[in-house]
Scaffold this active site. Sequence first.
Site, PDB file in Angstrom:
ATOM      1  N   GLY A 235       0.822  -1.200   0.000  1.00  0.00           N
ATOM      2  CA  GLY A 235       0.000   0.000   0.000  1.00  0.00           C
ATOM      3  C   GLY A 235       0.857   1.250   0.000  1.00  0.00           C
ATOM      4  O   GLY A 235       1.857   1.331   0.720  1.00  0.00           O
TER       5      GLY A 235
ATOM      6  N   ARG B 146     -20.100  12.587  12.649  1.00  0.00           N
ATOM      7  CA  ARG B 146     -20.709  12.038  11.443  1.00  0.00           C
ATOM      8  C   ARG B 146     -21.835  11.050  11.729  1.00  0.00           C
ATOM      9  O   ARG B 146     -22.846  11.043  11.032  1.00  0.00           O
ATOM     10  CB  ARG B 146     -19.623  11.367  10.590  1.00  0.00           C
ATOM     11  CG  ARG B 146     -18.644  12.364  10.016  1.00  0.00           C
ATOM     12  CD  ARG B 146     -17.490  11.697   9.308  1.00  0.00           C
ATOM     13  NE  ARG B 146     -16.619  12.708   8.703  1.00  0.00           N
ATOM     14  CZ  ARG B 146     -15.492  12.428   8.067  1.00  0.00           C
ATOM     15  NH1 ARG B 146     -15.090  11.159   7.964  1.00  0.00           N
ATOM     16  NH2 ARG B 146     -14.761  13.388   7.547  1.00  0.00           N
TER      17      ARG B 146
ATOM     18  N   SER C  64     -17.065  17.188   1.059  1.00  0.00           N
ATOM     19  CA  SER C  64     -16.280  17.324   2.284  1.00  0.00           C
ATOM     20  C   SER C  64     -17.109  17.773   3.483  1.00  0.00           C
ATOM     21  O   SER C  64     -17.988  18.629   3.382  1.00  0.00           O
ATOM     22  CB  SER C  64     -15.159  18.339   2.060  1.00  0.00           C
ATOM     23  OG  SER C  64     -14.525  18.647   3.279  1.00  0.00           O
TER      24      SER C  64
ATOM     25  N   HIS D  27     -20.949   8.486   6.221  1.00  0.00           N
ATOM     26  CA  HIS D  27     -20.626   9.912   6.079  1.00  0.00           C
ATOM     27  C   HIS D  27     -21.890  10.680   5.708  1.00  0.00           C
ATOM     28  O   HIS D  27     -22.590  10.303   4.770  1.00  0.00           O
ATOM     29  CB  HIS D  27     -19.556  10.109   5.008  1.00  0.00           C
ATOM     30  CG  HIS D  27     -18.858  11.429   5.096  1.00  0.00           C
ATOM     31  ND1 HIS D  27     -19.507  12.627   4.902  1.00  0.00           N
ATOM     32  CD2 HIS D  27     -17.560  11.746   5.373  1.00  0.00           C
ATOM     33  CE1 HIS D  27     -18.648  13.621   5.044  1.00  0.00           C
ATOM     34  NE2 HIS D  27     -17.462  13.119   5.339  1.00  0.00           N
TER      35      HIS D  27
END
Length: 648
Positions: free
Chosen positions: A41, A338, A285, A267
Amino acid sequence: MTNLDSKIPEGPLAQKWTNYKAKQNLVNPANKRKIDVIVVGTGLAGGAAAASLGELGFNVKVFCIQDSPRRAHSIAAQGGINAAKNYPNDGDSIYRLFYDTVKGGDYRAREANVYRLAEVSNEIIDQCVAQGVPFAREYGGLLDNRSFGGALVSRTFYARGQTGQQLLLGAYSSLSKEISKGSVKLYTRREMLDLVKVDGRARGIIVRNLVTGELERHAAHAVLIATGGYGNVFFLSTNAMTSNGSAAWRAFKRGALFADPSFVQIHPTCIPVHGDYQSKLTLMSESLRNDGRIWVPKKKEDAEKIQKGELKPTVIAEEDRDYYLERRYPAFGNLVPRDVASRAAKERCDAGHGVGSTGLAVYLDFKDAIKRLGKNVIEARYGNLFQMYEKIVDENPYETPMMIYPAIHYTMGGVWVDYELQSTIPGLFVGGEANFSDHGANRLGASALMQGLSDGYFVLPYTMQNNLADQINVPRFDTNSPEFEKTEKEVQERIDKLFAVKGKKTVDSIHRRLGLIMWDHVGMSRNAEGLKKAIKEIKELRKEFWTDVKVPGEKTGMNVELEKALRLADFLELGELMAMDALDRNESCGGHFREEYQTEEGEAMRDDKNFMFVSAWEYQGDDKEPKLNKEPLVYENIEVKQRNYKTA
């Protein structure tokens, strides 16, 4: 039952990391050259770790699923990165960042890890500024800050709506320097398909070259997995299409424990689903909640007219708008965490006040901010986000409120790791979103970038070195050994088995059905009946997958459908474990909301007496249910209480 040793250092909380570093084992520069490390990664955690380990002098092999580390999914993060610099002088501190993070995670994170995260956050900002990351600055030249959910201070550093991209370019520059020096060797377009263990220790990986289709063996003294989360088990999510949980899942099937798989973040500010043929969702965002106000029509008849296209939101009078977050949570308003904002949006839509053609959307309105600050200020702060929204939705958000709705985003669960970020497999480390570590049952906004860079730059270089000090006399491993041959053979057999099915169902069609099961029963709201149904349906779908999936093309060469099929095979198993974990946890906490366990006001109701632990699942075999291990969570420095965002 596996004995879970979290290896938390002794001493006061604020001194634990200092004490650890003072007593850690070191490897002298000449001996570092004898040790090989594999990093899987190249996002913020993996890229930063590979660069840091290379600069220390270790021989590093880093593997990238894309054609360049610059395309890692960390690039998609928009809003910012937290740090306790207290530049606005508004009362922030390392302890307050620590407290907000533990509280935001609903008291389901390990105290010592979270304090370390807050402690090194300030160093991250200094590191990134030195790399040239173009953080936003105030008129006088000082670094600017914005607010994010779950905090009453402004501690989020940002670069417009491109913070992840800019931070990733900083890490990439450091990584490129080490690649040029020769301390790091980069392998692009490779995907890890299995972990190789020698005498019980992680010693290598099997990867597939995504261009040639060849299987490759790579050996090292230690392996670091930093491959992100598993949100794509839901099919529709904010994650890139190549984001997957296979590396972590393969580690689980080799003996690493998988912790808190049901802790998935929803989210609240995503562009709503707009068709049956979408492959992913787009995140707007959280920083937009600084100046945007979230509302729905107070009157159901107004909502119904909007859904039918008979009414525009701009004509609804102020007194007919329900700013429901400001109404329910006056202290935090639109900047609640959130999970709280997501459930509140769902509640309003379920009650018939949702907007958009489906009724599954709420408004994010900048009318007041534009009037107060001017369009030019809003454009300077969020211009690229507004442009992206307009291109997707074909509406001007400066004139018409944005429509948003919750969607799958981040996964707090992952491979269980101790304080050193080492899994239960010696020599296997896990960083960033791939581990369960720091966020408990819900991640606060702007903390993913913080954790990724914390792990990569400031934690793993210490903890991995501590565990590699006794490896300097261990010779390099022969990839022709029986362990490597056996593991590669098992990978090839898995590929052969997929091609042998020769069914009629496409991979995407089965994945989409899995996603619907997960969203309906293991998504924003869960109950025992639904979770039992999900487990049953996933078992049936997995059986259908292995008897009727169609994988076109060849085993050799580039084959995207094969890549997706291998990942889906893992998602089908992981999805079942997520449902099992959610069913076992008879409480609501953070993003895990069980309908049976809520207050009269609809808030999450924890059960600290029976569930204040990390659920760490242990693989027992394909035909056996995994075993549940528990790591007790002990809070010595924070008062554990019901989360409250209505008052300060």
